[in-house]
Write a protein that holds these residues in place. Structure first.
Motif, PDB file in Angstrom:
ATOM      1  N   UNK A 113      11.633   2.577  39.922  1.00  0.00           N
ATOM      2  CA  UNK A 113      12.159   1.425  39.189  1.00  0.00           C
ATOM      3  C   UNK A 113      11.744   1.468  37.723  1.00  0.00           C
ATOM      4  N   UNK A 114      10.517   1.947  37.450  1.00  0.00           N
ATOM      5  CA  UNK A 114      10.092   2.047  36.052  1.00  0.00           C
ATOM      6  C   UNK A 114      10.964   3.053  35.308  1.00  0.00           C
ATOM      7  N   UNK A 115      11.275   4.174  35.956  1.00  0.00           N
ATOM      8  CA  UNK A 115      12.180   5.143  35.333  1.00  0.00           C
ATOM      9  C   UNK A 115      13.500   4.472  34.950  1.00  0.00           C
ATOM     10  N   UNK A 116      14.066   3.725  35.894  1.00  0.00           N
ATOM     11  CA  UNK A 116      15.345   3.072  35.642  1.00  0.00           C
ATOM     12  C   UNK A 116      15.238   2.025  34.526  1.00  0.00           C
ATOM     13  N   UNK A 117      14.146   1.291  34.513  1.00  0.00           N
ATOM     14  CA  UNK A 117      13.962   0.261  33.489  1.00  0.00           C
ATOM     15  C   UNK A 117      13.806   0.881  32.104  1.00  0.00           C
ATOM     16  N   UNK A 129       8.962  10.632  31.108  1.00  0.00           N
ATOM     17  CA  UNK A 129       7.524  10.703  30.830  1.00  0.00           C
ATOM     18  C   UNK A 129       6.809   9.470  31.373  1.00  0.00           C
ATOM     19  N   UNK A 130       7.417   8.298  31.269  1.00  0.00           N
ATOM     20  CA  UNK A 130       6.812   7.079  31.829  1.00  0.00           C
ATOM     21  C   UNK A 130       6.601   7.231  33.334  1.00  0.00           C
ATOM     22  N   UNK A 317       7.991  -3.672  26.330  1.00  0.00           N
ATOM     23  CA  UNK A 317       6.682  -3.374  26.926  1.00  0.00           C
ATOM     24  C   UNK A 317       5.537  -3.974  26.107  1.00  0.00           C
ATOM     25  N   UNK A 318       5.781  -4.226  24.841  1.00  0.00           N
ATOM     26  CA  UNK A 318       4.795  -4.985  24.059  1.00  0.00           C
ATOM     27  C   UNK A 318       4.739  -6.431  24.568  1.00  0.00           C
ATOM     28  N   UNK A 319       5.900  -6.994  24.862  1.00  0.00           N
ATOM     29  CA  UNK A 319       5.915  -8.340  25.427  1.00  0.00           C
ATOM     30  C   UNK A 319       5.253  -8.357  26.807  1.00  0.00           C
ATOM     31  N   UNK A 344      -0.622  -4.808  37.674  1.00  0.00           N
ATOM     32  CA  UNK A 344       0.577  -5.362  37.045  1.00  0.00           C
ATOM     33  C   UNK A 344       0.741  -4.850  35.609  1.00  0.00           C
ATOM     34  N   UNK A 345      -0.338  -4.335  35.044  1.00  0.00           N
ATOM     35  CA  UNK A 345      -0.317  -3.813  33.678  1.00  0.00           C
ATOM     36  C   UNK A 345       0.102  -2.347  33.619  1.00  0.00           C
ATOM     37  N   UNK A 346      -0.031  -1.617  34.721  1.00  0.00           N
ATOM     38  CA  UNK A 346       0.129  -0.171  34.697  1.00  0.00           C
ATOM     39  C   UNK A 346       1.530   0.314  34.302  1.00  0.00           C
ATOM     40  N   UNK A 347       2.639  -0.297  34.768  1.00  0.00           N
ATOM     41  CA  UNK A 347       3.945   0.194  34.327  1.00  0.00           C
ATOM     42  C   UNK A 347       4.129   0.111  32.812  1.00  0.00           C
ATOM     43  N   UNK A 348       3.735  -0.999  32.211  1.00  0.00           N
ATOM     44  CA  UNK A 348       3.851  -1.130  30.755  1.00  0.00           C
ATOM     45  C   UNK A 348       2.943  -0.133  30.052  1.00  0.00           C
ATOM     46  N   UNK A 349       1.727   0.049  30.572  1.00  0.00           N
ATOM     47  CA  UNK A 349       0.813   1.024  29.980  1.00  0.00           C
ATOM     48  C   UNK A 349       1.408   2.427  30.040  1.00  0.00           C
TER      49      UNK A 349
END
Length: 526
Positions: A113-117, A129-130, A317-319, A344-349
């Protein structure tokens, strides 16, 4: 360079490779008992799944086993992960690896899902890379393997975020319908998922305000979907509060860990727990990732200078980071006492690390050529993966987990020496940790017991001679048949509380002992 490398016709292959790699890492020692640093929360979760499996299939009444023989319900989050695991126990049997596989499956969904986002918010090279970084992120690996609601909540919230962005960009209503349902389940699974409402609101406002004329109909649909998602959430957590006030042990999740419980002045005196937060980040992220996240925060994101009609979300991702910073302001103690909440912070990181790597790699490419940039990228991945492997070895097999293993071994021993209806009292490796109760497959009490007026999560009342003896006598009167004490705690009790130690030695015959524990028989006429 990266765009050419990652935008070939079979571009799904890198993502498939990432997911298989992530699965292989997370399946390492999948049969390990719940003796990781999150053992307390894991075995608490496991007792609920055990009770769903054995006698209580009502998902609205999560029951624990560490408060005596009577039904004991707790005001916890919606039991998504425990209920799924309990259902799977019926097929595969009750094994710890079954529960871990459930958590891991949702963890893999987070990566996808992070890839898609990121693909929709930024571009494909950042998305690949994310996903790679999240796959080898030490803290993410640890939490994804744990029997906790966190990997489930995070995966559902990232999925709902991706689908909402897809709706905003395509206006296909099916995306919004699924978004509403998935977000509802995500926040039900753990209420902290609601903080992602801040970057989600940023996404909605950013894309809608760029459309001409303003899409009132689309905005209305989003508002209706949000209401549909939030009504069951509000209703359930009101119900959870009712359960916690009505049934013993009168416990609600995360109680006492917020700024209004202790007061702002007390938190300020403790430096707002910044040192402990730093320690958790150092352990979960490691220094290289901490540095890359910091760099990513201060870099301009991709698309930030594009035309105003773009559907991209440069600052999303800053938000996200800002939202979790707000969470920290009110729930710092919850985050540092239970650092798996940082998941909950790891995907944005991971996305910000990707941004730092893309920019740095491009600069190296311009300076020394393609070979140097590829070498830098590979070395960075190897360093992160190496730190993850070291952390995984620590979390699954280091000497620091030996004292937690004592609780596991005590539970297995109690299962052998007791009858199914016997009530047990356990002093686990951490005061209040129900690990021995869970592995004994018996009901009983942690000691000190989780009663009102008792400090049952720390050593205060355990070290109080008169009070601890009185509590133990009361448990005898309630039908307790066996007392189990892990070696780690026995040494401390016999040193710090001779009154309790003397009472146990005089009153209870010792029936089994080992290097890990001692088991006492409570007199049958009690």
């Amino acid at each position: 360079m990266l765009q050419k490398l990652l935008s070939k016709p079979n571009s799904s292959y890198p993502l498939i490779t990432i997911l298989f790699t992530a699965a292989a890492i997370r399946l390492y020692r999948i049969d390990l008992p719940f003796i990781s640093p999150a053992s307390w929360r894991e075995t608490d979760t496991a007792t609920i799944a055990d009770n769903f499996y054995r006698w209580n299939w009502n998902i609205f009444y999560p029951a624990i086993s560490w408060n005596g023989s009577e039904p004991s319900f707790v005001g916890y989050e919606f039991q998504t992960v425990t209920y799924i695991s309990a259902q799977l126990y019926r097929i595969f049997g009750q094994h710890d690896w079954v529960a871990r596989v459930v958590a891991i499956s949702f963890g893999l969904l987070s990566i996808f899902a992070l890839y898609q986002l990121v693909y929709r918010a930024w571009d494909q090279k950042h998305a690949i890379i994310s996903a790679t970084i999240l796959a080898i992120f030490p803290g993410s690996i640890y939490v994804d393997r744990a029997f906790l609601p966190d990997p489930v909540m995070v995966s559902l919230m990232v999925t709902s975020f991706w689908l909402l962005v897809a709706f905003l960009q395509t206006e296909r209503i099916r995306y919004l319908i699924i978004t509403s349902l998935v977000a509802m389940l995500g926040i039900l699974t753990k209420i902290t998922g609601i903080f992602l409402g801040i970057p989600i609101l940023y996404a909605v406002i950013t894309i809608l305000r760029r459309k001409r004329p303003f899409p009132i109909k689309q905005a209305s649909y989003i508002g209706i979907a949000a209401v549909i998602a939030l009504i069951p959430v509000v209703a359930y957590y009101l119900w959870a509060g009712y359960v916690s006030r009505t049934y013993p042990p009168y416990h609600i999740a995360a109680a006492g860990n917020f700024v209004w419980n202790d007061g702002l002045n007390q938190w300020l005196e403790k430096g707002y727990y910044i040192r402990r937060l730093y320690g958790s980040l150092k352990e979960f992220w490691t220094y290289p990732l901490m540095a890359l996240v910091a760099v990513g925060v201060f870099l301009r994101p991709p698309g930030s200078s594009e035309a105003s009609n773009s559907n991209k979300l440069p600052w999303v991702f800053h938000w996200w980071i800002f939202a979790i910073a707000l969470y920290y302001l009110i729930g710092a103690k919850q985050l540092i006492d239970n650092p798996h909440n940082l998941n909950i912070l790891h995907p944005a990181a991971a996305a910000l690390v990707a941004r730092a790597l893309v920019v740095t790699t491009a600069a190296i490419h311009r300076a020394v050529g393609i070979k140097g940039s590829i070498a830098f990228l590979l070395i960075t991945f190897l360093i992160v993966a190496g730190n993850s492997y070291y952390s995984l070895k620590y979390w699954t097999g280091s000497n620091s987990s030996n004292y937690l293993r004592e609780g596991y071994e005590l539970g297995l021993a109690l299962r052998k020496v007791t009858q199914p209806n016997d009530l047990v009292v356990t002093v686990g490796p951490q005061i209040g940790n129900p690990i021995a109760i869970y592995y004994s497959q018996r009901k009983g009490w942690t000691f000190p017991p989780a009663w009102k007026g008792v400090v049952w999560w720390a050593e205060d009342d355990l070290n109080d001679g008169r009070k601890s003896v009185s509590l133990l006598k009361e448990l005898e009167s309630k039908g307790a048949k066996y007392l189990g004490v892990v070696h780690f705690q026995k040494e401390k009790i016999w040193k710090n509380n001779p009154e309790l130690a003397g009472y146990i030695d005089r009153t209870f015959p010792q029936v089994q002992t080992s290097e890990s524990y001692a088991i006492y028989r409570i007199a049958s006429d009690k």
